[in-house]
Design an enzyme around this catalytic site. Structure first.
Site, PDB file in Angstrom:
ATOM      1  N   GLY A 152     -33.363 -54.119-103.394  1.00 12.30           N
ATOM      2  CA  GLY A 152     -32.955 -53.597-102.083  1.00 12.30           C
ATOM      3  C   GLY A 152     -33.928 -52.537-101.597  1.00 12.30           C
ATOM      4  O   GLY A 152     -33.546 -51.566-100.930  1.00 12.30           O
ATOM      5  N   GLY A 203     -34.339 -51.030 -97.962  1.00 10.28           N
ATOM      6  CA  GLY A 203     -33.214 -50.285 -97.384  1.00 10.28           C
ATOM      7  C   GLY A 203     -33.523 -48.799 -97.260  1.00 10.28           C
ATOM      8  O   GLY A 203     -34.621 -48.339 -97.613  1.00 10.28           O
ATOM      9  N   GLN A 204     -32.537 -48.063 -96.769  1.00 11.42           N
ATOM     10  CA  GLN A 204     -32.735 -46.654 -96.422  1.00 11.42           C
ATOM     11  C   GLN A 204     -33.271 -45.837 -97.608  1.00 11.42           C
ATOM     12  O   GLN A 204     -34.260 -45.120 -97.471  1.00 11.42           O
ATOM     13  CB  GLN A 204     -31.415 -46.060 -95.916  1.00 11.42           C
ATOM     14  CG  GLN A 204     -31.564 -44.722 -95.244  1.00 11.42           C
ATOM     15  CD  GLN A 204     -30.240 -43.985 -95.079  1.00 11.42           C
ATOM     16  OE1 GLN A 204     -29.230 -44.361 -95.685  1.00 11.42           O
ATOM     17  NE2 GLN A 204     -30.244 -42.942 -94.285  1.00 11.42           N
ATOM     18  N   ASP A 264     -36.826 -57.202-102.363  1.00 10.60           N
ATOM     19  CA  ASP A 264     -35.685 -57.303-101.442  1.00 10.60           C
ATOM     20  C   ASP A 264     -35.468 -58.781-101.162  1.00 10.60           C
ATOM     21  O   ASP A 264     -36.222 -59.628-101.647  1.00 10.60           O
ATOM     22  CB  ASP A 264     -35.945 -56.501-100.155  1.00 10.60           C
ATOM     23  CG  ASP A 264     -34.637 -55.950 -99.589  1.00 10.60           C
ATOM     24  OD1 ASP A 264     -33.693 -56.740 -99.387  1.00 10.60           O
ATOM     25  OD2 ASP A 264     -34.547 -54.734 -99.378  1.00 10.60           O
ATOM     26  N   ARG A 294     -36.069 -60.380 -98.480  1.00 10.86           N
ATOM     27  CA  ARG A 294     -37.244 -60.898 -97.769  1.00 10.86           C
ATOM     28  C   ARG A 294     -38.416 -59.936 -97.961  1.00 10.86           C
ATOM     29  O   ARG A 294     -38.207 -58.755 -98.218  1.00 10.86           O
ATOM     30  CB  ARG A 294     -36.961 -60.977 -96.262  1.00 10.86           C
ATOM     31  CG  ARG A 294     -36.127 -62.178 -95.867  1.00 10.86           C
ATOM     32  CD  ARG A 294     -35.715 -62.091 -94.419  1.00 10.86           C
ATOM     33  NE  ARG A 294     -34.675 -61.094 -94.209  1.00 10.86           N
ATOM     34  CZ  ARG A 294     -33.389 -61.303 -94.452  1.00 10.86           C
ATOM     35  NH1 ARG A 294     -32.968 -62.464 -94.884  1.00 10.86           N
ATOM     36  NH2 ARG A 294     -32.501 -60.348 -94.251  1.00 10.86           N
ATOM     37  N   TYR A 329     -15.781 -52.102 -99.202  1.00 11.60           N
ATOM     38  CA  TYR A 329     -16.957 -51.403 -99.746  1.00 11.60           C
ATOM     39  C   TYR A 329     -16.521 -50.448-100.866  1.00 11.60           C
ATOM     40  O   TYR A 329     -17.090 -50.426-101.950  1.00 11.60           O
ATOM     41  CB  TYR A 329     -17.626 -50.633 -98.609  1.00 11.60           C
ATOM     42  CG  TYR A 329     -18.800 -49.763 -98.986  1.00 11.60           C
ATOM     43  CD1 TYR A 329     -19.960 -50.308 -99.513  1.00 11.60           C
ATOM     44  CD2 TYR A 329     -18.758 -48.379 -98.763  1.00 11.60           C
ATOM     45  CE1 TYR A 329     -21.053 -49.497 -99.818  1.00 11.60           C
ATOM     46  CE2 TYR A 329     -19.839 -47.575 -99.055  1.00 11.60           C
ATOM     47  CZ  TYR A 329     -20.987 -48.129 -99.590  1.00 11.60           C
ATOM     48  OH  TYR A 329     -22.064 -47.332 -99.883  1.00 11.60           O
ATOM     49  N   LYS A 344     -17.353 -50.407-104.897  1.00 11.87           N
ATOM     50  CA  LYS A 344     -17.999 -49.259-105.558  1.00 11.87           C
ATOM     51  C   LYS A 344     -17.168 -48.792-106.759  1.00 11.87           C
ATOM     52  O   LYS A 344     -17.731 -48.430-107.796  1.00 11.87           O
ATOM     53  CB  LYS A 344     -18.224 -48.120-104.563  1.00 11.87           C
ATOM     54  CG  LYS A 344     -19.341 -48.407-103.552  1.00 11.87           C
ATOM     55  CD  LYS A 344     -20.708 -48.522-104.208  1.00 11.87           C
ATOM     56  CE  LYS A 344     -21.823 -48.749-103.222  1.00 11.87           C
ATOM     57  NZ  LYS A 344     -23.127 -48.999-103.863  1.00 11.87           N
ATOM     58  N   ILE A 372     -26.413 -40.277 -96.019  1.00 11.34           N
ATOM     59  CA  ILE A 372     -27.797 -39.843 -96.227  1.00 11.34           C
ATOM     60  C   ILE A 372     -28.556 -39.906 -94.908  1.00 11.34           C
ATOM     61  O   ILE A 372     -28.497 -40.910 -94.193  1.00 11.34           O
ATOM     62  CB  ILE A 372     -28.473 -40.695 -97.304  1.00 11.34           C
ATOM     63  CG1 ILE A 372     -27.778 -40.404 -98.632  1.00 11.34           C
ATOM     64  CG2 ILE A 372     -29.950 -40.365 -97.425  1.00 11.34           C
ATOM     65  CD1 ILE A 372     -28.261 -41.214 -99.770  1.00 11.34           C
TER      66      ILE A 372
END
Ligand code: AKB
Length: 325
Positions: A6, A9-10, A32, A34, A138, A142, A168
């Protein structure tokens, strides 16, 4: 080699930069779903879908991976829209990574979230050990992930470390599909348009952290002496808390004509179910967690970088349009 899943991502974008800076360009494998549109020089890329066990195992074997930063995941707002996707990526993904890490003896970092808490959790200074009855898919994924991490540590002696991230704030890569995204969007809209329509109310207060501190926390935890790590689900972690109105006021001290209106949508319910502030004394006592940025320092630094980014994008767009003429 170090594997980041990932990585577009951020968190992944900033974490990859720091890991490459510390360990060198050929030591970090950035993956990732892609390939990114713009490839950075001196970076090793590959494609990885963490929901396929064979792919996870193959990549670990091929690149002699010893440490995995497993960041691939679906965030809260997207998870509410696509709960099956959230379960598949977040739960099956972490399970695959943990199983593969066990087989190939890798260390693992995995981010949990304040979303493990829910409406029945104490909202202020939320303790490390408390009710975890999340209202979102979500949050369910988690909580499940945290328990899987603990299971693999206690049953298979795997070294898995984790933190419960608050919202974040960052400028390098936009967040995608989160409930705390307003705290990032507000900066970009303030610089671009001097106005922001916020999807939570003015008084919505949430725990937050600036990206340099988030990256520091991950590396501090991974570098900490294993004997000091007593929590193998996930550590509570925070830097500061603010309301949407307080962030707007802090930005207005730099951009006086910035205005905000508030039009809450379905994400308001998610935000209302999360803590306002977090007690992270375990992280502070056990591996010396100490954030560097407070609200004012973060706002000043964010505005500086957001301005640079927007100017750079405008310059690139101008070059593209010249080339197309
Ligand atoms: C989200 O809003 O979904 C994330 C988180 C707090 O986990 N930023």
């Amino acid at each position: 080699m170090i594997l980041i899943t990932g990585a577009s991502g951020q968190i992944g974008v900033d974490l990859a930069d720091e890991l490459v800076a510390r360990h060198g360009p050929d030591t970090v494998l950035v993956t990732d779903l892609r390939m990114p549109e713009k490839l950075r020089p001196n970076r090793v890329y590959d494609v990885l879908d963490v929901t396929y066990m064979e792919s996870v195992e193959k990549i670990i074997q091929q690149h002699s991976i010893h440490t995995i930063y497993h960041l691939a995941g679906i965030l809260s707002a997207t998870g509410e829209r696509y709960p099956e996707l959230a379960w598949n990526v977040n739960v099956n993904g972490v399970r695959n990574v943990l199983e593969a890490a066990r087989r190939f003896e890798c260390r693992v970092f995995w981010p949990s979230s304040i979303a493990v808490f829910g409406p029945t959790t104490p909202k202020v200074s939320t303790p490390q050990s408390t009710v975890t009855e999340p209202g979102t898919m979500y949050g369910v994924t988690k909580v499940t992930g945290e328990l899987l991490c603990k299971f693999h540590t206690t049953h298979h002696d795997l070294d898995v470390r984790s933190v419960r991230f608050p919202g974040i704030i960052s400028h390098a890569a936009p967040p995608g599909g989160g409930t705390t995204d307003w705290a990032v969007d507000m900066f970009f809209q303030a610089v671009r348009h001097r106005h922001y329509t916020c999807f939570v109310t003015e008084n919505t207060r949430l725990p937050m952290m600036y990206m340099p501190d988030a990256v520091k926390s991950v590396l501090d935890l991974m570098e900490a002496d294993g004997d000091r790590i007593t929590i193998r689900t996930s550590y509570n972690l925070t830097a500061f808390s603010f309301t949407a109105g307080e962030l707007a006021a802090a930005i207005q001290t730099h951009i006086p004509d910035f205005s905000v209106d508030y039009q809450p949508d379905f994400r308001q319910d998610i935000a209302d179910s999360w803590p306002e502030s977090i007690d992270d004394h375990h992280a502070r006592d056990e591996w010396d967690w100490q954030p560097e940025y407070d609200l004012d320092a973060m706002v000043q630094d964010m505005l500086h970088h957001v301005r640079i980014r927007i100017e750079k994008e405008a310059a690139e767009a101008a070059i593209d349009s010249d080339l197309n003429d």
